[in-house]
Design a protein around this motif. Structure first.
Motif, PDB file in Angstrom:
ATOM      1  N   ALA A 198     -22.812  18.329 -14.489  1.00 11.40           N
ATOM      2  CA  ALA A 198     -21.901  17.187 -14.626  1.00 11.40           C
ATOM      3  C   ALA A 198     -21.078  17.311 -15.902  1.00 11.40           C
ATOM      4  CB  ALA A 198     -22.695  15.886 -14.643  1.00 11.40           C
ATOM      5  N   GLY A 199     -19.814  16.970 -15.817  1.00 15.18           N
ATOM      6  CA  GLY A 199     -18.945  16.997 -16.994  1.00 15.18           C
ATOM      7  C   GLY A 199     -18.801  15.643 -17.634  1.00 15.18           C
ATOM      8  N   VAL A 200     -18.888  14.588 -16.827  1.00 11.43           N
ATOM      9  CA  VAL A 200     -18.763  13.213 -17.308  1.00 11.43           C
ATOM     10  C   VAL A 200     -19.827  12.369 -16.625  1.00 11.43           C
ATOM     11  CG1 VAL A 200     -17.271  11.198 -17.497  1.00 11.43           C
ATOM     12  CG2 VAL A 200     -16.282  13.487 -17.652  1.00 11.43           C
ATOM     13  N   ILE A 201     -20.509  11.532 -17.410  1.00 18.12           N
ATOM     14  CA  ILE A 201     -21.580  10.685 -16.881  1.00 18.12           C
ATOM     15  C   ILE A 201     -21.412   9.284 -17.466  1.00 18.12           C
ATOM     16  CG2 ILE A 201     -24.086  10.295 -16.815  1.00 18.12           C
ATOM     17  CD1 ILE A 201     -24.450  13.307 -17.114  1.00 18.12           C
ATOM     18  N   SER A 202     -21.650   8.280 -16.652  1.00 17.12           N
ATOM     19  CA  SER A 202     -21.651   6.902 -17.130  1.00 17.12           C
ATOM     20  C   SER A 202     -23.086   6.499 -17.449  1.00 17.12           C
ATOM     21  CB  SER A 202     -21.067   5.965 -16.070  1.00 17.12           C
ATOM     22  OG  SER A 202     -21.107   4.626 -16.534  1.00 17.12           O
ATOM     23  N   GLN A 203     -23.302   6.018 -18.659  1.00 20.35           N
ATOM     24  CA  GLN A 203     -24.644   5.645 -19.105  1.00 20.35           C
ATOM     25  C   GLN A 203     -24.560   4.318 -19.852  1.00 20.35           C
ATOM     26  OE1 GLN A 203     -27.474   6.808 -18.405  1.00 20.35           O
ATOM     27  NE2 GLN A 203     -28.942   6.236 -19.984  1.00 20.35           N
ATOM     28  N   ASN A 204     -25.270   3.310 -19.338  1.00 18.97           N
ATOM     29  CA  ASN A 204     -25.263   1.984 -19.950  1.00 18.97           C
ATOM     30  C   ASN A 204     -23.842   1.453 -20.140  1.00 18.97           C
ATOM     31  OD1 ASN A 204     -28.093   2.066 -20.168  1.00 18.97           O
ATOM     32  ND2 ASN A 204     -27.980   3.088 -22.162  1.00 18.97           N
ATOM     33  N   GLY A 205     -22.997   1.733 -19.153  1.00 18.52           N
ATOM     34  CA  GLY A 205     -21.638   1.230 -19.199  1.00 18.52           C
ATOM     35  C   GLY A 205     -20.692   2.032 -20.070  1.00 18.52           C
ATOM     36  N   LYS A 206     -21.180   3.110 -20.662  1.00 16.86           N
ATOM     37  CA  LYS A 206     -20.341   3.931 -21.533  1.00 16.86           C
ATOM     38  C   LYS A 206     -20.182   5.325 -20.928  1.00 16.86           C
ATOM     39  CE  LYS A 206     -21.569   1.546 -25.821  1.00 16.86           C
ATOM     40  NZ  LYS A 206     -22.105   1.689 -27.207  1.00 16.86           N
ATOM     41  N   MET A 207     -18.996   5.889 -21.144  1.00 13.52           N
ATOM     42  CA  MET A 207     -18.711   7.211 -20.608  1.00 13.52           C
ATOM     43  C   MET A 207     -19.182   8.279 -21.580  1.00 13.52           C
ATOM     44  SD  MET A 207     -17.417   8.152 -17.733  1.00 13.52           S
ATOM     45  CE  MET A 207     -16.305   6.822 -17.259  1.00 13.52           C
ATOM     46  N   LEU A 208     -19.937   9.235 -21.060  1.00 12.84           N
ATOM     47  CA  LEU A 208     -20.395  10.373 -21.851  1.00 12.84           C
ATOM     48  C   LEU A 208     -19.810  11.639 -21.256  1.00 12.84           C
ATOM     49  CD1 LEU A 208     -24.205   9.504 -22.169  1.00 12.84           C
ATOM     50  CD2 LEU A 208     -22.420   9.118 -23.888  1.00 12.84           C
ATOM     51  N   ASP A 209     -19.292  12.521 -22.131  1.00 13.59           N
ATOM     52  CA  ASP A 209     -18.799  13.807 -21.650  1.00 13.59           C
ATOM     53  C   ASP A 209     -19.402  14.924 -22.498  1.00 13.59           C
ATOM     54  OD1 ASP A 209     -17.415  13.547 -24.021  1.00 13.59           O
ATOM     55  OD2 ASP A 209     -15.454  13.247 -23.068  1.00 13.59           O
ATOM     56  N   LEU A 210     -18.948  16.135 -22.287  1.00 13.13           N
ATOM     57  CA  LEU A 210     -19.588  17.283 -22.931  1.00 13.13           C
ATOM     58  C   LEU A 210     -19.528  17.253 -24.459  1.00 13.13           C
ATOM     59  CD1 LEU A 210     -18.665  20.133 -20.424  1.00 13.13           C
ATOM     60  CD2 LEU A 210     -20.797  18.842 -20.642  1.00 13.13           C
ATOM     61  N   PRO A 211     -18.447  16.741 -25.082  1.00 18.51           N
ATOM     62  CA  PRO A 211     -18.494  16.615 -26.540  1.00 18.51           C
ATOM     63  C   PRO A 211     -19.642  15.739 -27.038  1.00 18.51           C
ATOM     64  CG  PRO A 211     -16.225  16.504 -25.788  1.00 18.51           C
ATOM     65  CD  PRO A 211     -17.084  16.479 -24.564  1.00 18.51           C
ATOM     66  N   HIS A 212     -19.989  14.695 -26.264  1.00 14.54           N
ATOM     67  CA  HIS A 212     -21.141  13.876 -26.646  1.00 14.54           C
ATOM     68  C   HIS A 212     -22.433  14.699 -26.581  1.00 14.54           C
ATOM     69  CE1 HIS A 212     -18.291  10.596 -25.471  1.00 14.54           C
ATOM     70  NE2 HIS A 212     -18.817  10.037 -26.549  1.00 14.54           N
ATOM     71  N   LEU A 213     -22.548  15.535 -25.548  1.00 17.47           N
ATOM     72  CA  LEU A 213     -23.730  16.391 -25.437  1.00 17.47           C
ATOM     73  C   LEU A 213     -23.796  17.375 -26.603  1.00 17.47           C
ATOM     74  CD1 LEU A 213     -26.188  17.485 -23.937  1.00 17.47           C
ATOM     75  CD2 LEU A 213     -24.644  18.909 -22.584  1.00 17.47           C
ATOM     76  N   LYS A 214     -22.656  17.929 -26.974  1.00 18.36           N
ATOM     77  CA  LYS A 214     -22.638  18.867 -28.102  1.00 18.36           C
ATOM     78  C   LYS A 214     -23.077  18.176 -29.383  1.00 18.36           C
ATOM     79  CE  LYS A 214     -19.619  22.237 -30.380  1.00 18.36           C
ATOM     80  NZ  LYS A 214     -18.256  22.847 -30.397  1.00 18.36           N
ATOM     81  N   LEU A 215     -22.607  16.950 -29.601  1.00 15.31           N
ATOM     82  CA  LEU A 215     -23.020  16.194 -30.788  1.00 15.31           C
ATOM     83  C   LEU A 215     -24.509  15.893 -30.740  1.00 15.31           C
ATOM     84  CD1 LEU A 215     -22.463  14.635 -33.380  1.00 15.31           C
ATOM     85  CD2 LEU A 215     -21.743  12.685 -31.976  1.00 15.31           C
ATOM     86  N   ALA A 216     -25.006  15.507 -29.562  1.00 12.97           N
ATOM     87  CA  ALA A 216     -26.438  15.217 -29.429  1.00 12.97           C
ATOM     88  C   ALA A 216     -27.278  16.445 -29.746  1.00 12.97           C
ATOM     89  CB  ALA A 216     -26.733  14.721 -28.009  1.00 12.97           C
TER      90      ALA A 216
END
Length: 283
Positions: free
Chosen positions: A257-275
């Motif tokens: 997945a490239g984009v995921i909605s979690q708790n009403g917020k959009m998460l994409d790959l830059p968020h994964l990289k930061l995590a």
């Protein structure tokens, strides 16, 4: 190797090395350069090599610059003792790392060590010319971090490294920002310049927190008392760690997945990289 709080210890002082080894710094940098007088270089090499062989932790050695008369003797003395990494001062550009790689490889072979086993940290901003050569480190061999050095650069420019309020003059601040960009482009962490006054913990805390906010992964330390403050600033909060675990778990549960909605917020790959970066700081 974690690099939140690399702590310098003079290579010719058995007492200061012993003290440094008791401190909770991520790594110790045994110094053969600025803190060692020319007349003490030989004795320092012998003590550093002995420490490398006897210590039960990974250690870094700051050797003398490539254009100095002590450079090759430093390498010949310490490579057989297997430092985890070399800190190369006055690094003029990526080409210096290629030259260092050749020398290290030859010495590793001669010592019966695995070729490529010794990493390199480059102090890459100690002259104005080196700042202009910050591009191109992405392909440099053995590189595990780029370090920012404000004091030598300020001397080269003929200015102070900090204003009275602790901020950096414009060219120093510009070089600092370029290190962050160059390190990101090379895929390695950036390490911030030392805070020069061990008697000013409040100033150290302000500067270190700013460095963490700007994206540095650590800060060079020149005194054992600085280590706790620096470690705290570069250790993610419990809330940040929890967020990173949540983001990592969501993407693990949705492979590809490239984009995921979690708790009403959009998460994409830059968020994964930061995590992933946050989690790497607590491993």
């Amino acid at each position: 190797m974690k690099l939140r709080s690399p702590l310098f210890a003079p290579g010719d002082s058995e007492r200061k090395i012993a003290k440094a080894l008791t401190v909770a710094a991520d790594t110790i940098i045994l110094d053969l350069e600025d803190s060692v007088a020319p007349t003490a270089k030989d004795a320092a090499r012998a003590l550093v090599a002995k420490t490398l062989r006897e210590a039960d932790r990974d250690l870094v050695v700051r050797i003398n610059p490539a254009d100095s008369e002590w450079h090759l003797a430093d390498l010949a003395a310490i490579v057989p003792a297997q430092p985890a990494a070399i800190l190369l001062p006055k690094c003029a550009g990526p080409e210096d790392l290629y030259d260092l790689d050749i020398a290290l490889s030859a010495l590793e072979v001669a010592a019966g060590l695995p070729v490529g086993g010794i990493d390199v940290i480059a102090l890459a901003t100690e002259t104005a010319a080196s700042v202009l050569n910050l591009s191109g480190y992405a392909e440099a061999p053995r590189l595990i971090a780029l370090a920012f050095g404000a004091e030598d650069l300020s001397a080269d420019l003929g200015i102070t490294a900090r204003h009275a309020d602790g901020t950096h003059p414009a060219p120093i601040a510009a070089a600092r920002a370029q290190v962050l960009l160059a390190a990101a482009a090379a895929g390695v962490p950036a390490i911030d310049t030392p805070f020069p006054d061990p008697r000013n913990p409040a100033g150290l805390e302000r500067e270190t927190q700013a460095a963490a906010g700007d994206g540095f992964a650590g800060k060079l330390c020149i005194h054992p008392d600085q280590v706790a403050v620096v470690n705290a600033a570069f250790t993610p909060s419990a809330e940040r760690v929890a967020w990173a675990h949540e983001v990592s778990a969501v993407f693990a549960a949705n492979p590809g997945a490239g984009v995921i909605s979690q708790n009403g917020k959009m998460l994409d790959l830059p968020h994964l990289k930061l995590a992933e970066r946050i989690l790497s700081l607590i491993d």
